[in-house]
Design a protein around this motif. Structure first.
Motif, mmCIF file in Angstrom:
data_model
loop_
_atom_site.group_PDB
_atom_site.id
_atom_site.type_symbol
_atom_site.label_atom_id
_atom_site.label_comp_id
_atom_site.label_asym_id
_atom_site.label_seq_id
_atom_site.Cartn_x
_atom_site.Cartn_y
_atom_site.Cartn_z
ATOM 1 N N ALA A 290 0.835 -1.200 0.000
ATOM 2 C CA ALA A 290 0.000 0.000 0.000
ATOM 3 C C ALA A 290 0.869 1.250 0.000
ATOM 4 C CB ALA A 290 -0.930 -0.018 1.208
ATOM 5 N N GLY B 109 1.865 2.320 -3.369
ATOM 6 C CA GLY B 109 0.819 2.748 -4.292
ATOM 7 C C GLY B 109 -0.162 1.670 -4.681
ATOM 8 N N ALA B 110 -0.135 0.517 -4.012
ATOM 9 C CA ALA B 110 -1.050 -0.560 -4.377
ATOM 10 C C ALA B 110 -2.492 -0.167 -4.088
ATOM 11 C CB ALA B 110 -0.706 -1.839 -3.627
ATOM 12 N N VAL B 111 -3.366 -0.384 -5.063
ATOM 13 C CA VAL B 111 -4.803 -0.300 -4.868
ATOM 14 C C VAL B 111 -5.287 -1.734 -4.756
ATOM 15 C CG1 VAL B 111 -7.000 0.416 -5.848
ATOM 16 C CG2 VAL B 111 -4.972 1.861 -6.133
ATOM 17 N N PHE C 8 -1.009 -0.461 -9.370
ATOM 18 C CA PHE C 8 -0.165 0.400 -8.547
ATOM 19 C C PHE C 8 -0.154 1.813 -9.117
ATOM 20 C CE2 PHE C 8 1.151 -3.725 -7.250
ATOM 21 C CZ PHE C 8 1.657 -3.599 -5.958
ATOM 22 N N ALA C 9 -0.389 2.786 -8.248
ATOM 23 C CA ALA C 9 -0.370 4.195 -8.641
ATOM 24 C C ALA C 9 1.078 4.673 -8.716
ATOM 25 C CB ALA C 9 -1.161 5.031 -7.644
ATOM 26 N N ARG C 10 1.411 5.377 -9.796
ATOM 27 C CA ARG C 10 2.757 5.902 -10.002
ATOM 28 C C ARG C 10 2.656 7.261 -10.684
ATOM 29 N NH1 ARG C 10 2.464 0.562 -11.667
ATOM 30 N NH2 ARG C 10 3.935 -0.933 -10.751
ATOM 31 N N ALA D 198 -3.524 6.918 -5.521
ATOM 32 C CA ALA D 198 -3.804 5.484 -5.330
ATOM 33 C C ALA D 198 -5.276 5.302 -4.994
ATOM 34 C CB ALA D 198 -2.913 4.915 -4.234
ATOM 35 N N LYS D 199 -6.106 5.583 -5.956
ATOM 36 C CA LYS D 199 -7.546 5.505 -5.775
ATOM 37 C C LYS D 199 -8.171 5.081 -7.087
ATOM 38 C CE LYS D 199 -11.534 8.292 -4.366
ATOM 39 N NZ LYS D 199 -12.004 9.637 -3.961
ATOM 40 N N TRP E 292 -6.070 4.484 -14.744
ATOM 41 C CA TRP E 292 -5.203 3.349 -14.418
ATOM 42 C C TRP E 292 -4.880 2.478 -15.634
ATOM 43 C CZ3 TRP E 292 -7.969 -0.834 -15.726
ATOM 44 C CH2 TRP E 292 -9.345 -0.881 -15.471
#
Length: 809
Positions: free
Chosen positions: A430, A433-435, A448-450, A455-456, A466
């Protein structure tokens, strides 16, 4: 002296009556329904009674279509009035996202053959001149929808069941249920005991209490819902037709329709939902209603009056505020109860009048024949384990209630009550950035948010932000190396002197001959239909390791346990929670793994589709050389406590090779590019030949396997009902989400089962079950995406690495 029946159904609402009716139609008339009061006196009697084709669930669409068909004919069949009003319905859309939802529903409806049409404000006004259409862009017009008298519908089913020989006993409360040593069930009632081969819990708001008698903690919560009936409306007196039902999800959060010459307004408030009877429904409750809570529903009631001004000046003649049941995800509990033999659930329905006929029909098929003609996966009670405790169930039920009239976006992530089963890496991932998504209680990374992206989850029926993140994860696995937390797998060990013969009988493929080898295989029922797909690894001479999707954990354990003969020397250990797992995939995976282990990893020492115990970061790791991504790679199964150390060692070693985290969205893309079928293709609806996976079955192995004769019949069948085809689609900014219609020269020939955009090849991909005559590679088809036909073609091989050279590298 106890009375006897093949099946005892506990509960006389629409669900129990429907099941009794359909069991009798299947030829099982030695069945009895026991009801503590009068039929319908629980939740059924106070239902508003609407039925609609407007659903984006293919399975619920099948059920809704059948309900409407049944309600149209059952009055003539039984002589019992059901008062079916086929007034049609309109589901309104105010925003672009809502219009896309209706377009998607059109695509699903086309696959089901249901009549529906997207119409604009002028047409809406023609069909319903009294509704305020300010801000409305469009509506889904479903002309065969309507509403029915709930009591009449239930009584018609009951009369039909009785006429076929089934029994109904009213005013006789069940007081307990227990299983005898011989496997029969003893059902105690106020008037004596019954012995039954099968018991079905159709107890409605009492279902939790009934389940508790046999050790179940069913995740069902009673919520209360209002609908209000106005005084007669003078404007309605002049009508010579009935206005369509209006479903206004945005402004009313519910429905508005005529009730004779009055108005009826139903509201699912989007805040402060009300639970009731958390400690159990009172046994003395009959035809129970609660005082109206106007404060709770007032914002939406005011909106309803503003939307339909002819109701605003009318008083409220009748208030209906009653209890309905909500499981955590809103879907019914239909199927075998976990851990019990011949105890079934037919409960947890929040929309019993619309879903009850189909629920009874398909559950009866499952009970009588061992499989239903539609996928029952989303209703299987075994989708919940011990994680679904009272706190979780209540939190999720409230969440489901307030989402009842929200857009059902693809991949919508319900976050209430979580996490309940985080892996040892949850916090670490998390922070990167893990969703996460929930899979049988587990928290599994989906993407993963980058690069500054929050991260939503973003939701749309079209490609979202995404999409680019998933493309990056796919590229990492294809070009370098990726790592994924795959702890959300079911993991079961089968051991003992009789293990080899037992495992061979349970699976369609050949048992691995040597320790350290594995097979991909399927567990089938007697109809030859697919219960689940699993990898089976031979750990040593008398020990095997099953690995399959987390959803199937209890299903696999029950299936193996209930097929074990008393004299077989076999032990089963469910190690799903004890072992975590990582997938290390990509062309540089061997180099990364070799950095952190002394084990030899070359093809000679560690060949493809083999397993070894290796040391890694101070842990003993069960390393499996296989790949759902279609690349060189390993799955690493490790004690959960050691998972962080193993991950950190791989992550550090992987920095020199461009390692990236990836999630389930990328995993889905990778398997689609490789033409690997998933859970959506491998269901209880289909056989191995229909799914085109016969290469994983061995019909000549000694002793055979469960479902072999049916498999052979399906293989020999000249005209199969469908075949799983692999499609490339000329998509625009939206890909398939599942259940969309597939067309050949404008004719409906099937439906999409799963899909993804193939980032490695720049093509939208899908699997679909279609008519076999249209499944030849190269055949030009069309797929309906958001209501628009898009060109497609059948493919005969994977679009990526068709010779499957990369996993063997």
């Amino acid at each position: 002296m106890a009375e006897r029946a093949r099946v005892v159904i506990v509960g006389g609402g629409i669900m129990g009556a429907s099941l009794l009716y359909h069991l009798a139609r299947e030829g099982w008339n030695d069945c009895v329904l026991l009801e503590k009061g009068e039929l319908t006196s629980g939740s059924t009697w106070h239902a508003a009674g609407q039925i609609t084709h407007s659903t984006s669930s293919y399975t619920l669409g099948r059920m809704a279509g059948y309900a409407i068909e049944l309600y149209k004919r059952i009055e003539a069949e039984t002589g019992q009035s059901v008062t079916f009003h086929d007034c049609g319905s309109l589901r309104l859309a105010y925003t672009d996202d809502e219009v896309d939802w209706l377009r998607y529903t059109l695509s699903v409806g086309a696959a089901l053959g249901h009549p529906m049409e997207l119409v604009g404000p002028d047409t809406i006004a023609e069909k319903h001149p009294f509704y305020n259409l300010e801000g409305v862009q469009a509506a889904l017009w479903t002309p065969e929808d309507g509403h029915v008298d709930p009591a009449g519908a239930t009584l018609a089913l009951a009369r039909g069941a009785r006429s076929a020989g089934a029994r109904i006993i009213r005013n006789n409360r069940v007081t307990g249920i227990r299983q005898e040593r011989n496997g029969q069930w003893r059902v105690a009632t106020e008037e004596g005991d019954w012995l039954a081969d099968i018991v079905v819990n159709a107890g409605g708001t009492y279902a939790r209490q009934i389940g508790a008698w046999v050790g179940l903690d069913l995740p069902i919560t009673c919520m209360t819902h209002h609908y209000l009936v106005t005084e007669p409306v003078p404007e309605f007196e002049e009508l010579d037709y009935e206005l369509p039902v209006v479903r206004d999800d945005r402004r009313v959060s519910g429905y508005v329709r005529m009730e004779q010459k009055a108005g009826l307004i139903g509201i699912y408030e989007k805040a402060n939902p009300n639970t009731v009877w958390l400690d159990g429904t009172p046994w003395e409750a009959e035809n129970e209603l609660f005082d109206a809570d106007y404060e709770r529903i007032m914002p939406w009631l005011e909106n309803a009056m503003e939307r339909m001004p002819v109701l605003a000046e009318r008083g409220i003649r009748r208030e209906v505020h009653g209890a309905i049941t909500h499981p955590p995800d809103g879907n019914m509990l239909l199927g075998p109860a976990p851990g019990l033999r011949n105890f079934w659930c037919c409960c947890g329905s929040q929309i019993g009048i619309a879903w009850g006929p189909g629920a009874g029909r398909y559950l009866a098929q499952w009970i009588v024949h061992g499989a239903a003609d539609i996928s029952m996966r989303e209703f299987d009670p075994r989708r919940y384990g011990a994680f679904a405790d009272r706190r979780y169930a209540t939190t999720k039920a409230c969440e489901d209630y307030v989402l009842r009239h929200e857009i059902p976006f693809p991949h919508f992530n319900r976050t209430g009550g979580r996490p309940v089963k985080p892996s040892a890496l949850h916090t670490r991932l998390a922070a990167q950035g893990a969703v996460h998504e929930e899979v049988f209680g587990w928290e599994r990374p989906r993407w993963f948010a980058r690069d500054g992206l929050a991260a939503k989850d973003a939701y749309s029926f079209r490609r979202t932000a995404w999409h680019a993140m998933v493309a990056r994860e796919v590229a990492a696995v294809r070009e370098r190396v990726g790592v994924m937390d795959i702890s959300a797998f079911a993991k079961v060990e089968v051991s003992g002197a009789g293990a080899e013969a037992f495992v061979s009988r349970m699976i369609a493929n050949r048992v691995p001959r040597r320790a350290g080898r594995m097979v991909l295989t399927h567990v089938l029922n007697e109809r030859g239909r697919i219960e689940l797909e699993t990898t089976v690894i031979r750990l040593d001479e008398q020990r095997f390791y099953f690995v399959c999707a987390a959803f199937f954990e209890l299903r696999l354990v029950d299936w193996l346990t209930q097929h074990l003969d008393p004299d077989e020397r076999v032990r089963m250990d469910n190690v799903s929670a004890q072992l975590g797992a990582l997938a290390l995939q990509g062309p540089r995976s061997r180099e990364v793994l070799q950095t952190v282990t002394d084990a030899a990893l070359d093809n000679d020492a560690f060949p493809w589709l083999s397993a070894q115990a290796i040391g890694l970061a101070g842990a003993q790791v069960r390393a499996l050389r296989l790949s759902y991504a279609g690349e060189l790679g390993w799955e690493l199964h490790v004690p959960m406590a050691d998972l962080p150390a193993v991950y950190e060692a791989l992550w550090e070693a992987g920095q020199a090779y461009g390692i990236e985290n990836y999630g389930s969205f990328a995993m889905n893309v990778l398997r689609m590019e490789k033409m690997f079928k998933g859970a959506s293709e491998l269901t209880n609806e289909v056989t191995l030949p229909e799914a085109d996976v016969m290469r994983f079955a061995k019909l000549d192995k000694p002793g055979g396997f469960v479902g072999q004769q049916a498999t052979e019949r399906s293989l020999a069948e000249m005209r199969r009902p469908w075949l799983c085809a692999y499609l490339a689609i000329d998509a625009a900014d939206a890909d398939c989400n599942g259940s969309e219609a597939v067309l050949y020269r404008g004719k409906r020939i099937g439906a999409v089962s799963s899909a993804a955009y193939g980032h490695s090849v720049g093509t939208s991909l899908a699997f679909a079950y279609i008519e076999p005559a249209c499944a030849a590679p190269g055949t030009a088809l069309q797929v309906s995406i958001l209501g628009e036909p898009r060109a497609a073609r059948v493919l005969g091989e994977p679009v990526y690495d068709p010779d499957n050279l990369r996993p063997r590298a």
